[in-house]
Design an enzyme around this catalytic site. Structure first.
Site, PDB file in Angstrom:
ATOM      1  N   GLU A   1      56.274 -25.555  -1.017  1.00 37.14           N
ATOM      2  CA  GLU A   1      56.649 -24.518  -0.790  1.00 37.14           C
ATOM      3  C   GLU A   1      56.539 -23.029   0.299  1.00 37.14           C
ATOM      4  OE1 GLU A   1      60.941 -25.455  -0.498  1.00 37.14           O
ATOM      5  OE2 GLU A   1      60.722 -27.910  -0.447  1.00 37.14           O
TER       6      GLU A   1
ATOM      7  N   LYS B   1      69.006 -32.645   6.908  1.00 38.23           N
ATOM      8  CA  LYS B   1      67.601 -32.642   6.964  1.00 38.23           C
ATOM      9  C   LYS B   1      67.440 -34.116   7.814  1.00 38.23           C
ATOM     10  CE  LYS B   1      66.732 -31.087   2.369  1.00 38.23           C
ATOM     11  NZ  LYS B   1      66.269 -31.967   0.940  1.00 38.23           N
TER      12      LYS B   1
END
EC number: 4.2.1.11
Length: 429
Positions: free
Chosen positions: A205, A337
Site C-alpha cells: 500500500e 470495502k
C-alpha cells in the site's frame, strides 16, 4: 435513453500483478461507465467470494476469466435493457441471478464490476460527477485520510505483526492541505529510516516496510517524523492502527510471531489500551480477531469511549454482521470495502445502517488496487468523513488522493473538510 445496451469485461492486472476484472457498460444514449475491481490480501472469512479460475497453469490459478465470462453472458442477459438509473433493481437482479448468500457462483468481482460501471454510466447520462450522482446535493464532505506510512503483517515482508500504522491530518484546513501534510510526514519518515540504517522499500500500500522489532518501534519512528515535519501529534495529526488481528489469532490467543510473544484475549485488550495511553492513537481497526466477539466487546468496553474501534474483518461491509455489532455494542465504526459485499447498493446500505446507529464509517481501498478511483467519489457521496487509501506512494493509491483533490476543487466553497469532527471521540476534545 438510460437502458443498458451492452456490457463488456476483461482481465486486467492489479497493483500486485494479479488479474482482476474490469467492466465497461454502454447505455442506449451512448453514455459509458468503466470500473475495475480491487482485491484484498488479508481477507475476512465472511467476505463475499472473489471468483478465481483455479487454473495453476495460468497466473498461478488467480485468473478471472470465469468472472469475465459471467459478466458477458449470464449477467448481460439478465440486466440488458434494464434502466441504469434504477441501481437497486440492477443490483438485486444480479444478486438473485447468482443465487448464493456470498456471490460464490458468479463472483463478487463480476457483480461489483458491473454494479459500479452501471452507476458511472448513469452519472454520465445525468451529466453529473459520480459523487454528486450517488450522494446528491448533500454529498460535500471531504474525508480525513488515514495514510498508511508503515506497513507490516500481510502487507510487508518484515517482522512487524500489525498491518498498518497510519497518520490522520485532522488539523488540516482542507483535503488538499491534508495531502500536503501527509506527504511531508512521509518524506520525513523516509529520511529518518534511512538515517537509522533501515531500508526504505515500500509494501503493497505504499508505506515503508522496515525491519523493526515491534509496534512501539514503528510508532516511535512515526511520532519522530510528525514532529520533525513541523506538526504536533495529537493536535495536527493523530495516529491510527490496523492490527489485522485475525491474521495472528490462533487457538484462542494472539501470537505475535515477529515479537516472539503470545497474548491472551484479555492481554491483547490491555496491550492495545496501553498503546493508546502512550501514543495519540485515535483509531484502531481489527484490534481483535473477526470471530472473537468476546474480545471485541471487552475492547469496546475498555477504550471505546475514547478510541474509534473499526470493524473490518468483523463486519465485512455486511449489514447482518453490522446489526449484530450494533445490538451488542461491539465496536463503534465500520470499514467499508465495496468488494467485501459486492454491489454498490449493499455498500450504501451498510454505510447508512452505521450512520443511523451512531457508528462512523471509513471508506477503504484494498491492498490489490488499480487506477480506479471510485471510492474517492463514494467517500464524498456518503459524507463518511474518513477514507483509507494507502500511502503517499504508488500511483494506484495516489489516484484516489488526486481524485479527492479534483472533487474538492469542483465543490468550491461548498466543500467541507471533515477534520476533527470525523472521529467522534476526538471531536469533543
Amino acid at each position: 435513453m438510460t437502458a443498458i445496451t451492452n456490457i463488456a469485461a476483461r482481465e486486467i492486472l492489479d497493483s500486485r500483478g494479479n488479474p482482476t476484472v474490469e467492466v465497461d457498460v454502454l447505455l442506449e444514449d451512448g453514455s459509458f461507465g468503466r470500473a475495475a475491481v480491487p482485491s484484498g490480501a488479508s481477507t475476512g472469512a465472511h467476505e463475499a467470494v472473489e471468483l478465481r479460475d483455479g487454473d495453476k497453469g495460468r497466473y498461478n490459478g488467480k485468473g478471472v476469466l470465469k468472472a469475465v465470462d459471467a459478466v458477458q453472458t449470464e449477467i448481460l442477459d439478465a440486466i440488458g435493457g434494464m434502466d441504469a438509473e434504477d441501481q437497486v433493481a440492477v443490483d438485486e437482479a444480479m444478486i438473485t441471478l447468482d443465487g448464493t448468500p456470498n456471490k460464490a457462483r458468479l463472483g463478487a468481482n463480476a457483480i461489483l464490476g458491473v454494479s459500479l460501471a452501471v452507476a458511472k454510466a448513469a452519472a454520465e447520462t445525468a451529466g453529473l460527477p459520480l459523487y454528486r450522482y450517488v450522494g446528491g446535493v448533500q454529498g460535500r464532505v471531504l474525508p480525513v485520510p488515514m495514510m498508511n506510512i508503515v506497513n507490516g503483517g500481510a502487507h510487508a515482508d518484515n517482522p512487524i505483526d500489525f498491518q498498518e500504522f497510519m497518520v490522520m491530518p485532522v488539523g488540516a484546513t482542507s483535503l488538499s492541505d491534508a495531502v500536503r501534510m501527509g506527504a511531508e510526514i512521509f518524506h520525513t519518515l523516509k529520511s529518518a529510516l534511512k538515517k537509522a540504517g533501515h531500508n526504505t522499500n515500500v509494501g503493497d500500500e505504499g508505506g515503508f516496510a522496515p525491519n523493526l522489532p515491534s509496534a512501539e518501534a514503528a510508532l516511535d519512528f512515526v511520532m519522530e517524523s510528525i514532529n520533525a515535519a513541523g506538526f504536533k501529534p495529537g493536535s495536527d495529526v493523530v495516529l491510527a492502527l490496523d492490527c489485522a488481528a485475525t491474521e495472528f489469532f490462533k487457538d484462542g490467543a494472539y501470537h505475535y510471531e515477529g515479537e516472539g510473544q503470545t497474548r491472551s484475549i484479555e492481554q491483547q485488550v490491555e496491550y492495545l489500551a496501553k498503546l493508546t495511553e502512550a501514543y495519540p492513537i485515535l483509531s484502531i481497526e481489527d484490534g481483535m480477531s473477526e470471530d472473537d466477539w468476546e474480545g471485541w466487546k471487552l475492547l469496546t468496553d475498555r477504550i471505546g469511549n475514547r478510541v474509534q474501534l473499526v470493524g473490518d474483518d468483523l463486519f465485512v461491509t455486511n449489514v447482518e454482521r453490522l446489526a449484530r455489532g450494533i445490538e451488542t455494542g461491539t465496536g463503534n465504526s465500520i470499514l467499508v470495502k465495496v468488494n467485501q459485499i459486492g454491489s454498490l447498493t449493499e455498500t450504501l446500505a451498510a454505510v447508512d445502517m452505521a450512520q443511523r446507529a451512531g457508528y462512523t464509517a471509513v471508506m477503504s481501498h484494498r491492498s490489490g488496487e488499480t487506477e480506479d478511483s471510485t471510492i474517492a467519489d463514494l467517500a464524498v457521496a456518503t459524507n463518511c468523513g474518513q477514507i483509507k487509501t494507502g500511502s503517499l506512494a504508488r500511483s494506484d493509491r495516489l489516484a484516489k488522493y488526486n481524485q479527492l483533490i479534483r472533487i474538492e476543487e469542483g465543490l468550491g466553497a461548498q466543500a467541507l473538510y471533515a477534520g476533527r469532527s470525523a472521529i467522534r471521540q476526538l471531536a469533543g476534545r
